[in-house]
Write an enzyme that holds these catalytic residues in place. Structure first.
Site, mmCIF file in Angstrom:
data_model
loop_
_atom_site.group_PDB
_atom_site.id
_atom_site.type_symbol
_atom_site.label_atom_id
_atom_site.label_comp_id
_atom_site.label_asym_id
_atom_site.label_seq_id
_atom_site.Cartn_x
_atom_site.Cartn_y
_atom_site.Cartn_z
ATOM 1 N N ASP A 1 -15.464 -21.498 17.063
ATOM 2 C CA ASP A 1 -14.698 -22.163 15.997
ATOM 3 C C ASP A 1 -13.339 -21.524 15.713
ATOM 4 O OD1 ASP A 1 -16.448 -24.181 15.586
ATOM 5 O OD2 ASP A 1 -17.412 -23.315 13.807
ATOM 6 N N HIS B 1 2.621 -2.018 31.495
ATOM 7 C CA HIS B 1 2.245 -3.052 30.519
ATOM 8 C C HIS B 1 1.109 -2.580 29.619
ATOM 9 C CE1 HIS B 1 4.240 -6.600 32.852
ATOM 10 N NE2 HIS B 1 5.103 -5.862 32.179
ATOM 11 N N ASP C 1 7.978 -0.644 23.471
ATOM 12 C CA ASP C 1 8.610 -1.839 24.049
ATOM 13 C C ASP C 1 8.133 -2.999 23.196
ATOM 14 O OD1 ASP C 1 9.412 -4.064 25.466
ATOM 15 O OD2 ASP C 1 8.775 -3.299 27.423
ATOM 16 N N ASP D 1 13.742 -8.258 23.157
ATOM 17 C CA ASP D 1 12.912 -7.437 24.053
ATOM 18 C C ASP D 1 13.582 -6.072 24.187
ATOM 19 O OD1 ASP D 1 11.322 -6.405 26.045
ATOM 20 O OD2 ASP D 1 12.007 -7.779 27.606
ATOM 21 N N HIS E 1 9.958 -1.291 38.905
ATOM 22 C CA HIS E 1 10.199 -2.668 38.443
ATOM 23 C C HIS E 1 11.657 -3.047 38.631
ATOM 24 C CE1 HIS E 1 11.899 -0.970 34.722
ATOM 25 N NE2 HIS E 1 10.814 -0.213 34.614
ATOM 26 N N HIS F 1 15.776 -9.225 33.284
ATOM 27 C CA HIS F 1 15.367 -10.629 33.390
ATOM 28 C C HIS F 1 16.124 -11.430 32.345
ATOM 29 C CE1 HIS F 1 12.935 -9.708 29.801
ATOM 30 N NE2 HIS F 1 12.609 -8.597 30.418
ATOM 31 N N HIS G 1 10.305 -13.465 29.453
ATOM 32 C CA HIS G 1 10.737 -13.563 30.857
ATOM 33 C C HIS G 1 11.116 -15.023 31.043
ATOM 34 C CE1 HIS G 1 8.324 -9.765 32.233
ATOM 35 N NE2 HIS G 1 9.268 -9.498 31.359
ATOM 36 N N GLU H 1 17.000 -2.727 31.721
ATOM 37 C CA GLU H 1 15.895 -1.865 31.338
ATOM 38 C C GLU H 1 15.415 -0.910 32.425
ATOM 39 O OE1 GLU H 1 12.100 -3.978 30.940
ATOM 40 O OE2 GLU H 1 13.189 -5.854 31.115
ATOM 41 N N TYR I 1 9.024 6.795 35.482
ATOM 42 C CA TYR I 1 7.632 7.032 35.089
ATOM 43 C C TYR I 1 7.011 7.986 36.093
ATOM 44 C CZ TYR I 1 9.177 2.526 33.331
ATOM 45 O OH TYR I 1 9.931 1.523 32.790
ATOM 46 N N ARG J 1 11.652 4.492 29.308
ATOM 47 C CA ARG J 1 12.396 3.258 29.610
ATOM 48 C C ARG J 1 13.345 3.023 28.441
ATOM 49 N NH1 ARG J 1 8.517 0.305 30.743
ATOM 50 N NH2 ARG J 1 8.058 -0.884 28.862
ATOM 51 N N GLU K 1 15.747 -0.157 27.074
ATOM 52 C CA GLU K 1 15.973 -1.590 27.319
ATOM 53 C C GLU K 1 16.802 -2.203 26.193
ATOM 54 O OE1 GLU K 1 12.346 -3.965 27.254
ATOM 55 O OE2 GLU K 1 13.360 -5.562 28.366
#
Ligand code: GLY
Ligand code: MN
Ligand code: MN
Length: 427
Positions: free
Chosen positions: A37, A231, A248, A259, A338, A342, A349, A377, A381, A399, A401
């Site tokens: 539900d 991620h 991030d 972003d 990476h 983008h 994205h 970005e 790592y 990172r 960005e």
């Protein structure tokens, strides 16, 4: 500034022009069940929203370049019982009055309204499997003898979406302003947080208070070595007081995304190793930003990033072969796995109706143009299981960005307000 009815109409006019004599049929999103539900929060399909501004599930947009009625909609019916349980619906009449449809029907009237119209026509259908109207539409197309064509209009819609209007830029700008301030709030109060969940709650609460309706994606609140997971979304671990925190996160305003990534020390001061990695990433990000202007491609910016990161890793001793050899062997890939960025818009994205190469600009022919909004970005790592480096480097992830508007002769950093310089962060 809101997107006006005239702007939605102009977008549809452009698509109608592209269609020739084809009919375009585009599905809205539909509800997804989370558990008993309970549905996941509804979110409209971005291209459907781009062309209609309509925010209800189980709907279909039809654009027909032939005839007087070109903008047709099938929507959930007015139903006082259902509206008592689930909330207001515009219904067909409301869609004509408020969204400017030439004609609209209950979504139960697909056959009645489309069978004749589609007879022996060429159609481009952007459908969604499991949409409640999918089977019925397939049957209508079959019975009407309509011919399915390649969906080139969908690609063109995404090409249109790449270049933002003034109103879209204002919405992205607002999302960027709110998110930048939210990042600063986390940095300023870093010592108050003991768990990643505290960071997420504070970030989301601040954005909502400032007028954002949603996050553009699941926030990444990664403490310590979690920052090396690209991620990471668990966001429930105790904060490693010796480590960095990589955040991030970006809110959305009327569906338009921001972003941003910032990385800062949980203790308030970077360790020597963290500082060296941070400096290499920041230097790279600045070099990339210097290059951002109309006429350059993501691929070329990415090449700048790869060279700069490789040099940075050589300087601090994490790559121990000469630059030329390191570049040839693409040794930085292990540390920077990476892309440089983008497109950003209705989706974080953005423009995923394009081939990956075009969407991500992985070819010099896909040049940036005035009005596009992108991210820059770079990151480094160092995985915990990387035994090729000294233990003191392992588990560091950085990172940085920003969100960048391409202007006539360069760019504007829409997230300039989020602290990024070492001194600002430590202060
Ligand atoms: N937040 C996802 C990305 O940076 O692309
Ligand atoms: Mn991004
Ligand atoms: Mn991001």
């Amino acid at each position: 500034m809101n997107i006006t009815a005239a702007e939605y109409a102009e977008r549809r006019r452009k698509v109608l022009e592209i269609l020739g004599d084809h009919v375009l049929i585009l599905f809205s999103n539909f509800e997804h069940q989370k558990n008993s539900d309970v549905n996941f929060k509804f979110r409209q399909d971005s291209s459907f929203y781009y062309l209609t501004g309509f925010n209800e599930p189980d709907s279909i947009l039809v654009l027909d370049p032939q005839g007087d009625d070109k903008f047709l909609m099938f929507v959930p019916p007015k139903d006082s019982h259902m509206e008592m349980w689930e909330g207001f619906r515009y219904g067909p009449k409301g869609v004509v009055e408020t969204f400017g449809a030439d004609k609209a029907w209950d979504n139960s009237e697909l056959g009645k309204a489309l069978m004749n119209r589609l007879k022996y026509r060429s159609v481009q259908v952007i459908e969604k499997s499991h949409h409640p109207l999918q089977e019925e539409l397939q049957e209508i197309i079959f019975k009407s003898g309509a011919q399915r064509e390649k969906q080139y209009a969908y690609r063109e819609i995404h090409r249109m979406r790449k270049v933002k209007s003034a109103a879209e830029i204002e919405l992205i700008r607002k999302a960027c302003r709110i998110s930048s301030a939210a990042h600063n709030l986390l940095i300023e109060n870093v010592k108050d947080f003991t768990n990643e969940a505290d960071l997420e709650n504070e970030f989301v609460y601040f954005c909502a208070k400032q007028g954002s309706q949603d996050q553009a994606y699941y926030p990444i609140m990664a403490s310590g070595e979690n920052a090396t997971c690209l991620h990471y979304q668990v966001n429930n671990q105790a904060i490693d007081k010796q480590g960095n925190i990589l955040v991030d996160a970006g809110c959305s305003v009327d569906y338009y995304a921001s972003d941003i990534t910032r990385t800062f020390p949980a203790s308030g001061s970077f360790t020597e190793e963290q500082r060296l990695i941070y400096k290499a990433v920041l230097k790279t990000q600045k070099l990339c930003l210097e290059a951002v202007r109309p006429g350059i491609s993501f691929l070329e910016i990415d090449q700048i990033a790869r060279k700069s990161i490789t040099e940075g890793l050589i300087n601090i001793g994490l790559i121990i072969v000469p630059l030329e050899e390191a570049m040839r062997k693409e040794l930085c890939k292990e540390f920077y796995p990476h892309n440089i960025g983008h497109h950003l818009g209705l989706d974080v994205h953005d423009c995923d109706g394009l081939d990956y190469e075009e969407q991500r600009g992985r070819n010099v022919k896909y040049k940036l143009e005035e009005g596009m909004v992108i991210t820059i970005e770079p990151g480094i790592y160092i995985q915990n299981d990387n035994l090729t480096v000294h233990a003191k480097w392992r588990g560091i992830g950085v990172r940085i960005e920003d969100d960048i508007l391409i202007t006539e002769d360069g760019h504007e950093n829409l997230t300039f307000a989020a602290y990024k310089e070492l001194d600002d962060i430590e202060r």
